[in-house]
Design a protein around this motif. Structure first.
Motif, mmCIF file in Angstrom:
data_model
loop_
_atom_site.group_PDB
_atom_site.id
_atom_site.type_symbol
_atom_site.label_atom_id
_atom_site.label_comp_id
_atom_site.label_asym_id
_atom_site.label_seq_id
_atom_site.Cartn_x
_atom_site.Cartn_y
_atom_site.Cartn_z
ATOM 1 N N UNK A 1 79.754 -48.847 56.829
ATOM 2 C CA UNK A 1 79.847 -49.862 55.771
ATOM 3 C C UNK A 1 79.874 -51.268 56.376
ATOM 4 N N UNK A 2 80.606 -51.441 57.471
ATOM 5 C CA UNK A 2 80.660 -52.760 58.103
ATOM 6 C C UNK A 2 79.292 -53.160 58.663
ATOM 7 N N UNK A 3 78.566 -52.192 59.231
ATOM 8 C CA UNK A 3 77.207 -52.478 59.711
ATOM 9 C C UNK A 3 76.313 -52.927 58.562
ATOM 10 N N UNK A 4 76.476 -52.304 57.407
ATOM 11 C CA UNK A 4 75.681 -52.691 56.235
ATOM 12 C C UNK A 4 76.064 -54.095 55.777
ATOM 13 N N UNK A 5 77.370 -54.417 55.784
ATOM 14 C CA UNK A 5 77.801 -55.778 55.406
ATOM 15 C C UNK A 5 77.209 -56.817 56.361
ATOM 16 N N UNK A 6 77.224 -56.499 57.652
ATOM 17 C CA UNK A 6 76.658 -57.424 58.644
ATOM 18 C C UNK A 6 75.166 -57.635 58.374
ATOM 19 N N UNK A 7 74.470 -56.549 58.051
ATOM 20 C CA UNK A 7 73.034 -56.652 57.746
ATOM 21 C C UNK A 7 72.806 -57.533 56.517
ATOM 22 N N UNK A 8 73.634 -57.363 55.490
ATOM 23 C CA UNK A 8 73.513 -58.171 54.262
ATOM 24 C C UNK A 8 73.749 -59.657 54.589
ATOM 25 N N UNK A 9 74.778 -59.937 55.374
ATOM 26 C CA UNK A 9 75.069 -61.345 55.726
ATOM 27 C C UNK A 9 73.952 -61.939 56.584
ATOM 28 N N UNK A 10 73.359 -61.115 57.423
ATOM 29 C CA UNK A 10 72.234 -61.579 58.240
ATOM 30 C C UNK A 10 71.040 -61.932 57.352
ATOM 31 N N UNK A 11 70.804 -61.121 56.337
ATOM 32 C CA UNK A 11 69.707 -61.407 55.396
ATOM 33 C C UNK A 11 70.005 -62.713 54.656
ATOM 34 N N UNK A 12 71.277 -62.913 54.268
ATOM 35 C CA UNK A 12 71.670 -64.170 53.597
ATOM 36 C C UNK A 12 71.402 -65.363 54.514
ATOM 37 N N UNK A 13 71.771 -65.222 55.793
ATOM 38 C CA UNK A 13 71.556 -66.312 56.750
ATOM 39 C C UNK A 13 70.062 -66.632 56.883
ATOM 40 N N UNK A 14 69.228 -65.590 56.950
ATOM 41 C CA UNK A 14 67.780 -65.794 57.038
ATOM 42 C C UNK A 14 67.249 -66.519 55.807
ATOM 43 N N UNK A 15 67.710 -66.091 54.623
ATOM 44 C CA UNK A 15 67.236 -66.708 53.375
ATOM 45 C C UNK A 15 67.671 -68.167 53.301
ATOM 46 N N UNK A 16 68.926 -68.445 53.686
ATOM 47 C CA UNK A 16 69.393 -69.835 53.682
ATOM 48 C C UNK A 16 68.626 -70.674 54.699
ATOM 49 N N UNK A 17 68.268 -70.076 55.826
ATOM 50 C CA UNK A 17 67.452 -70.777 56.822
ATOM 51 C C UNK A 17 66.074 -71.120 56.269
ATOM 52 N N UNK A 18 65.502 -70.183 55.503
ATOM 53 C CA UNK A 18 64.201 -70.456 54.859
ATOM 54 C C UNK A 18 64.312 -71.611 53.875
ATOM 55 N N UNK A 19 65.426 -71.643 53.118
ATOM 56 C CA UNK A 19 65.635 -72.744 52.164
ATOM 57 C C UNK A 19 65.764 -74.073 52.898
#
Length: 185
Positions: A121-139
């Motif tokens: 579950x923690x690995x999945x949370x880390x993956x989700x936060x990484x996707x958020x970071x990528x999306x915010x970087x794109x913005x």
């Protein structure tokens, strides 16, 4: 453009959730379920095949799986593959049918499985936060190139954060369900 980034992030977050559910299915709860054997590979005419592609897997009762290979000569190979898969299972052959009883879980085993589930579950949370970071970087890149305004960027980041929160709460719900399943005797 912001919608595209949001859709991409949402799709990637959903894939992380799907991967978590798949990983949770591999953690056994003491009850028989065909997905427990998903990781078992059987040698089939010189190549490695998943067990569900060379045999039929059914639930015989709450604690027993019945594996019926499609070809009689495959019975010993399938039985050996289950034994060597490091799942802690001891199959027993009865003619064409291989019965796989699920051993009862000890308290220590349950605790270890819960630790494993929490790590997944923690690995999945880390993956989700990484996707958020990528999306915010794109913005931020769009803002830097003056393709969107600061207000649009802020609105986009808020939408991405809502998406992140929704997926993280789903991870927590899945983990709670899995822990409950593991602790049932």
């Amino acid at each position: 453009m912001i919608d595209d980034i949001k859709k991409d992030a949402g799709a990637r977050m959903q894939k992380s959730l799907d991967a978590l559910q798949s990983n949770f299915h591999k953690i056994r709860t003491g009850r028989a379920h065909p997905s427990i054997l998903d990781a078992v590979m059987v040698e089939y005419y010189g190549s490695q095949m998943p067990i569900n592609q060379v045999s039929n897997i059914t639930i015989e009762d709450a604690r027993t799986l019945a594996v019926t290979p499609w070809e009689r000569p495959m019975v010993p190979k399938v039985e050996k593959a289950i034994m060597t898969a490091d799942l802690g299972l001891n199959p027993a052959t009865n003619g064409n049918v291989i019965r796989v009883p699920m051993p009862p879980l000890t308290e220590e085993t349950r605790r270890n499985y819960i630790k494993q589930a929490r790590a997944e579950a923690e690995n999945a949370r880390v993956a989700i936060r990484s996707i958020r970071r990528d999306a915010n970087g794109d913005l931020k890149a769009l803002l830097k190139n003056k393709e969107i305004t600061e207000d649009d960027e802020r609105r986009g980041e808020e939408e991405i954060q809502k998406l992140t929160d929704k997926h993280v709460s789903e991870i927590d719900r899945l983990l709670e369900t899995k822990e409950h399943d593991l602790m049932q005797v």
